[in-house]
Design a protein around this motif. Structure first.
Motif, PDB file in Angstrom:
ATOM      1  N   GLY A   1       0.799  -1.208   0.000  1.00 30.52           N
ATOM      2  CA  GLY A   1       0.000   0.000   0.000  1.00 30.52           C
ATOM      3  C   GLY A   1       0.835   1.263   0.000  1.00 30.52           C
ATOM      4  N   VAL A   2       2.146   1.130  -0.176  1.00 33.75           N
ATOM      5  CA  VAL A   2       3.023   2.303  -0.149  1.00 33.75           C
ATOM      6  C   VAL A   2       3.854   2.328  -1.416  1.00 33.75           C
ATOM      7  N   ASN A   3       3.962   3.501  -2.011  1.00 31.27           N
ATOM      8  CA  ASN A   3       4.834   3.679  -3.172  1.00 31.27           C
ATOM      9  C   ASN A   3       5.811   4.786  -2.829  1.00 31.27           C
ATOM     10  N   VAL A   4       7.072   4.430  -2.600  1.00 34.85           N
ATOM     11  CA  VAL A   4       8.072   5.417  -2.186  1.00 34.85           C
ATOM     12  C   VAL A   4       8.509   6.321  -3.332  1.00 34.85           C
ATOM     13  N   PHE A   5       8.062   6.013  -4.540  1.00 35.35           N
ATOM     14  CA  PHE A   5       8.460   6.806  -5.699  1.00 35.35           C
ATOM     15  C   PHE A   5       7.454   7.906  -6.022  1.00 35.35           C
ATOM     16  N   LEU A   6       6.339   7.954  -5.275  1.00 33.87           N
ATOM     17  CA  LEU A   6       5.335   8.998  -5.458  1.00 33.87           C
ATOM     18  C   LEU A   6       5.194   9.794  -4.174  1.00 33.87           C
ATOM     19  N   ASP A   7       5.023  11.110  -4.320  1.00 39.61           N
ATOM     20  CA  ASP A   7       4.800  11.929  -3.133  1.00 39.61           C
ATOM     21  C   ASP A   7       3.307  11.925  -2.786  1.00 39.61           C
ATOM     22  N   ASP A   8       2.907  12.751  -1.819  1.00 46.56           N
ATOM     23  CA  ASP A   8       1.519  12.751  -1.363  1.00 46.56           C
ATOM     24  C   ASP A   8       0.542  13.247  -2.429  1.00 46.56           C
ATOM     25  N   GLU A   9       1.047  13.972  -3.436  1.00 49.80           N
ATOM     26  CA  GLU A   9       0.191  14.450  -4.537  1.00 49.80           C
ATOM     27  C   GLU A   9       0.276  13.525  -5.759  1.00 49.80           C
ATOM     28  N   ALA A  10       0.837  12.341  -5.582  1.00 49.33           N
ATOM     29  CA  ALA A  10       0.986  11.334  -6.645  1.00 49.33           C
ATOM     30  C   ALA A  10       1.904  11.808  -7.769  1.00 49.33           C
ATOM     31  N   LYS A  11       2.875  12.634  -7.436  1.00 48.83           N
ATOM     32  CA  LYS A  11       3.893  13.072  -8.394  1.00 48.83           C
ATOM     33  C   LYS A  11       5.158  12.253  -8.128  1.00 48.83           C
ATOM     34  N   PHE A  12       5.884  11.948  -9.205  1.00 48.60           N
ATOM     35  CA  PHE A  12       7.099  11.149  -9.049  1.00 48.60           C
ATOM     36  C   PHE A  12       8.163  11.923  -8.300  1.00 48.60           C
ATOM     37  N   VAL A  13       8.789  11.253  -7.362  1.00 48.80           N
ATOM     38  CA  VAL A  13       9.905  11.813  -6.609  1.00 48.80           C
ATOM     39  C   VAL A  13      11.146  11.619  -7.472  1.00 48.80           C
ATOM     40  N   SER A  14      11.921  12.678  -7.662  1.00 49.30           N
ATOM     41  CA  SER A  14      13.111  12.588  -8.525  1.00 49.30           C
ATOM     42  C   SER A  14      14.317  12.227  -7.687  1.00 49.30           C
ATOM     43  N   PRO A  15      15.321  11.645  -8.241  1.00 45.91           N
ATOM     44  CA  PRO A  15      15.308  10.973  -9.545  1.00 45.91           C
ATOM     45  C   PRO A  15      14.770   9.563  -9.373  1.00 45.91           C
ATOM     46  N   VAL A  16      14.028   9.137 -10.339  1.00 42.08           N
ATOM     47  CA  VAL A  16      13.471   7.796 -10.280  1.00 42.08           C
ATOM     48  C   VAL A  16      13.453   7.210 -11.686  1.00 42.08           C
ATOM     49  N   TYR A  17      13.734   5.937 -11.765  1.00 43.38           N
ATOM     50  CA  TYR A  17      13.644   5.244 -13.039  1.00 43.38           C
ATOM     51  C   TYR A  17      12.174   4.973 -13.317  1.00 43.38           C
ATOM     52  N   LEU A  18      11.695   5.368 -14.467  1.00 45.04           N
ATOM     53  CA  LEU A  18      10.325   5.082 -14.847  1.00 45.04           C
ATOM     54  C   LEU A  18      10.297   3.869 -15.764  1.00 45.04           C
ATOM     55  N   PRO A  19       9.604   2.826 -15.356  1.00 44.60           N
ATOM     56  CA  PRO A  19       9.528   1.640 -16.207  1.00 44.60           C
ATOM     57  C   PRO A  19       8.908   1.964 -17.562  1.00 44.60           C
ATOM     58  N   ALA A  20       9.281   1.193 -18.562  1.00 45.70           N
ATOM     59  CA  ALA A  20       8.764   1.396 -19.917  1.00 45.70           C
ATOM     60  C   ALA A  20       7.245   1.319 -19.938  1.00 45.70           C
TER      61      ALA A  20
END
Length: 181
Positions: A1-20
């Motif tokens: 239930g947790v995604n460490v790559f997204l902030d509280d506004e569901a924006k990607f936290v940089s830098p992060v690899y984005l899967p294809a």
């Protein structure tokens, strides 16, 4: 239930690899007719990325011809489909060799009595890999599968690194007792 790559506004936290899988969105290849192997480039019509933008954006067509942008999107989606087929063949080979097992990773956090345990995934059984017959080992070494197996095994360490990010973000799951019996 947790995604460490997204902030509280569901924006990607940089830098992060984005899967294809994410990078191809809102485009994808789909089989329009079930009796055909032909794939068609499609897009999600609810996406605000594709639309009838007269003054901004990049055109997908020049008249009836696909633009370079569209050709690049198509190539990316084709490469994605090919990689998926290769992954499927890789997993089938692991299954034939009986190298997969139910995965479990236990992470002990300082200050907690009980470890965090992650389950629900498959992983290569290193003991079975070590016990492979020489001819089978030679085959997976020559066809590149052995290198992929070791990449998979090394990637399991990332679970601990992602957990450390989760801890640093204060998003550690509550430890609950599993039912017994």
């Amino acid at each position: 239930g947790v995604n460490v790559f997204l902030d509280d506004e569901a924006k990607f936290v940089s830098p992060v690899y984005l899967p294809a899988y994410i990078r191809r969105y809102p485009f994808m290849l789909a089989r329009i007719r079930p009796d055909s192997d032909e794939l068609t480039l499609c897009f999600d019509p609810s996406s605000d990325v594709v639309g009838d933008f007269k003054k901004e954006g990049t055109a997908l067509f020049d008249g009836t011809e696909a633009t370079e942008t569209t050709r690049e999107i198509l190539k990316f989606c084709e490469d994605f489909e090919n990689a998926g087929a290769q992954t499927h063949a890789f997993v089938e080979e692991l299954q034939k060799l009986d190298l997969l097992m139910d995965g479990e990773v236990s992470i002990q956090q300082e200050g907690n009595d009980k470890p965090y345990i992650y389950r629900g995934f498959k992983m290569v059984d290193e003991e079975k890999l070590r016990d492979l017959r020489g001819d089978a080992l030679r085959k997976i070494s020559q066809n590149g599968i052995l290198a992929l197996i070791y990449a998979h095994l090394f990637s399991l360490q990332l679970m601990r690194e992602i957990f450390a990010i989760q801890v640093s973000q204060g998003k550690v799951p509550q430890v609950t007792e599993l039912p017994t019996g």
